[in-house]
Design a protein around this motif. Structure first.
Motif, PDB file in Angstrom:
ATOM      1  N   MET A 335      42.712  34.942  35.086  1.00 43.57           N
ATOM      2  CA  MET A 335      41.746  35.208  36.149  1.00 43.57           C
ATOM      3  C   MET A 335      42.232  36.330  37.065  1.00 43.57           C
ATOM      4  O   MET A 335      41.449  37.196  37.486  1.00 43.57           O
ATOM      5  N   ASP A 336      43.529  36.320  37.369  1.00 41.98           N
ATOM      6  CA  ASP A 336      44.096  37.375  38.214  1.00 41.98           C
ATOM      7  C   ASP A 336      44.027  38.731  37.517  1.00 41.98           C
ATOM      8  O   ASP A 336      43.746  39.757  38.156  1.00 41.98           O
ATOM      9  N   THR A 337      44.287  38.743  36.224  1.00 42.00           N
ATOM     10  CA  THR A 337      44.218  39.994  35.469  1.00 42.00           C
ATOM     11  C   THR A 337      42.797  40.552  35.500  1.00 42.00           C
ATOM     12  O   THR A 337      42.580  41.747  35.720  1.00 42.00           O
ATOM     13  N   ARG A 338      41.824  39.678  35.303  1.00 43.25           N
ATOM     14  CA  ARG A 338      40.420  40.118  35.348  1.00 43.25           C
ATOM     15  C   ARG A 338      40.037  40.597  36.743  1.00 43.25           C
ATOM     16  O   ARG A 338      39.369  41.631  36.898  1.00 43.25           O
ATOM     17  N   ASP A 339      40.467  39.877  37.779  1.00 42.24           N
ATOM     18  CA  ASP A 339      40.134  40.267  39.148  1.00 42.24           C
ATOM     19  C   ASP A 339      40.730  41.623  39.503  1.00 42.24           C
ATOM     20  O   ASP A 339      40.073  42.454  40.136  1.00 42.24           O
ATOM     21  N   ARG A 340      41.979  41.850  39.098  1.00 41.41           N
ATOM     22  CA  ARG A 340      42.601  43.145  39.364  1.00 41.41           C
ATOM     23  C   ARG A 340      41.898  44.250  38.580  1.00 41.41           C
ATOM     24  O   ARG A 340      41.682  45.354  39.103  1.00 41.41           O
ATOM     25  N   LEU A 341      41.528  43.963  37.339  1.00 38.78           N
ATOM     26  CA  LEU A 341      40.833  44.961  36.529  1.00 38.78           C
ATOM     27  C   LEU A 341      39.478  45.309  37.143  1.00 38.78           C
ATOM     28  O   LEU A 341      39.073  46.476  37.157  1.00 38.78           O
ATOM     29  N   GLU A 342      38.791  44.306  37.657  1.00 38.58           N
ATOM     30  CA  GLU A 342      37.526  44.549  38.347  1.00 38.58           C
ATOM     31  C   GLU A 342      37.744  45.406  39.597  1.00 38.58           C
ATOM     32  O   GLU A 342      36.955  46.300  39.903  1.00 38.58           O
ATOM     33  N   GLU A 343      38.833  45.137  40.318  1.00 38.96           N
ATOM     34  CA  GLU A 343      39.149  45.920  41.509  1.00 38.96           C
ATOM     35  C   GLU A 343      39.407  47.377  41.139  1.00 38.96           C
ATOM     36  O   GLU A 343      38.936  48.298  41.822  1.00 38.96           O
ATOM     37  N   VAL A 344      40.127  47.595  40.054  1.00 40.03           N
ATOM     38  CA  VAL A 344      40.387  48.953  39.581  1.00 40.03           C
ATOM     39  C   VAL A 344      39.074  49.632  39.173  1.00 40.03           C
ATOM     40  O   VAL A 344      38.839  50.812  39.472  1.00 40.03           O
TER      41      VAL A 344
END
Length: 441
Positions: A335-344
């Motif tokens: 979930m954190d990986t997806r959230d960071r990717l969305e932020e990028v």
């Protein structure tokens, strides 16, 4: 004015599909931010995995109750939406039940759709009870607070409403057929909606048409809305489970990838007869960054994993570190990986497709050192995932960065690696002293 509903329907359809296509392009761009990785090997096995795991749901039924309920929702939702094809054609052409000419086959299809719709409603209610009344432990972990919890319930509500609209539409249609209303030809079997139909007894044809048309419009608009909601939801796995299982890891569990630059250095050190000219030239570029500290350092399959995560929590419930109270949750890693990717991705949207450094990264701002070092690398999370997600690979890459780029391993691990380097073993004893214990006896 006669064609106004058809034109309105076509506009809604084009807007809905257009917005969905835009989100698919954004999704593809974000995934492609990851490093390239060769997953073109063993295509036959990859196809078998996709058919067996994504289509056949074989890893879902490991937990029979949840697995059976999921299969009902999965099969029901997919098959029922075959009728969407008829709705789209009817909406564009202004016809009504254009496939009615199929006769007995059409009756069977509509009857099957209704039974499945009822089973989906039952399954959705069971899922809601498990999440909100029974409160299974894996659904109340810290990472499930806020939006993830709302999203999980929202999906259940949407599916419930869509199935009820489908049955309401058919119930009103059935009544209109019995009244020989114009354009409502007698077609289809309605084993479930016939039970609802008596609620409409005594209503005028105009009121029944209003109910049927309202349910029809809300059903198709709801499906298009749900299609576009997928990008923002964990339910994206409906689409991504298939490519994710195809590109899933084929190597034996526990087998890690080696860094080529490090492997070559070790070969030169361990083999005295190695060609000295095989060593990198003095002016050769430095090796690429070891490990991963941000999403762009991961490969695109790992980023696909992050978007495919269903947030079911099976990985976390099987994790021995999590079971013993440690902070690590494999689900949170994804979930954190997806959230960071969305932020990028949003950063790139705001800067004309270019990423502007924001002073953040996946390591530290999203995933802590404590979480990473709590992992025992047992592969329980990988084995438990019903769609072939590999949280362990991300953990290993981030550990690799900490060790090789920052020398930030825990002190016990640093001591062990120092002993390996100096003594050829994990223990703090000189090689010459290894047999001292035998002499003491």
């Amino acid at each position: 004015m006669e064609y106004l509903p058809n034109i309105l329907f076509a506009i809604i359809l084009i807007v809905g599909i257009g917005f969905f296509s835009k989100n698919v392009k954004k999704l593809s761009r974000n995934i492609k931010l990851g490093k390239d990785v060769d997953v073109s090997d063993n295509k036959s096995q990859r196809w078998k995995n996709m058919v067996r795991i994504a289509l056949g749901q074989t890893k879902m039924v490991v937990r029979p109750i949840a697995g059976l309920m999921h299969i009902i929702v999965y099969v029901g939702f997919v098959i029922i939406n075959i009728e969407v094809l008829e709705i789209i054609i009817d909406g564009v052409l202004g016809t009504h039940r254009i496939f009615a000419s199929l006769g007995t086959l059409y009756d069977f299809l509509i009857g099957s759709f209704e039974v499945l719709a009822f089973l989906v409603i039952v399954a959705v209610v069971v899922f809601w009870i498990r999440r909100n009344i029974i409160k299974l432990k894996r659904f109340i972990k810290p990472e499930m607070d806020g939006w993830p919890k709302k999203d999980g319930n929202m999906i259940l509500y949407i599916e419930l409403v869509l199935m009820l609209l489908f049955l309401t539409m058919n119930a009103a249609d059935f009544q209109l057929q019995q009244l020989d209303a114009a354009h409502y030809t007698k077609a289809g079997a309605f084993p479930v909606s016939q039970i609802i139909a008596p609620l409409f007894d005594g209503m005028s044809v105009s009121n029944l048409i209003l109910i049927e048309r309202t349910a029809w419009w809300l059903h198709i608009v709801g499906i298009l809305s749900f299609l576009n909601y997928l990008y923002y939801s964990k339910h994206l796995h409906i689409l991504l489970a298939f490519p994710n299982t195809y590109y899933g890891k084929l190597a034996p569990q526990g087998e890690f990838n080696n860094v080529e630059a490090v492997t070559n250095e070790v070969k030169l050190m361990m083999d005295p007869s190695a060609d000295p000219f095989a060593a990198p030239a003095e002016d050769a570029p430095d090796p690429e960054k070891f490990g991963a500290s941000d999403v762009m350092d991961l490969n695109w399959v790992q980023l696909l994993n992050a978007y495919t995560c269903t947030e079911c929590g099976r990985c976390t419930s099987e994790c021995p570190a999590n079971q013993t109270g440690k902070k690590l949750s494999p689900r949170k890693i994804m979930m954190d990986t997806r959230d960071r990717l969305e932020e990028v991705g949003k950063n790139m949207d705001a800067n004309k497709g270019e990423f502007v450094a924001d002073g953040k990264q996946l390591l530290g701002d999203y995933i802590s050192h404590e979480e990473l070092w709590a992992c025992t690398t047992c592969n329980a999370c990988v084995e438990a995932c019903p769609v072939s997600i590999d949280p362990l690979s991300i953990i290993i890459e981030m550990r690799r960065f900490l060790v090789m780029e920052q020398s930030a391993a825990p002190s016990d691990l640093n001591n062990m690696m120092g002993n390996l380097e100096n003594n050829g073993a994990p223990w703090p004893f000189n090689q010459m002293d290894r047999l001292n214990w035998a002499q003491e006896s």
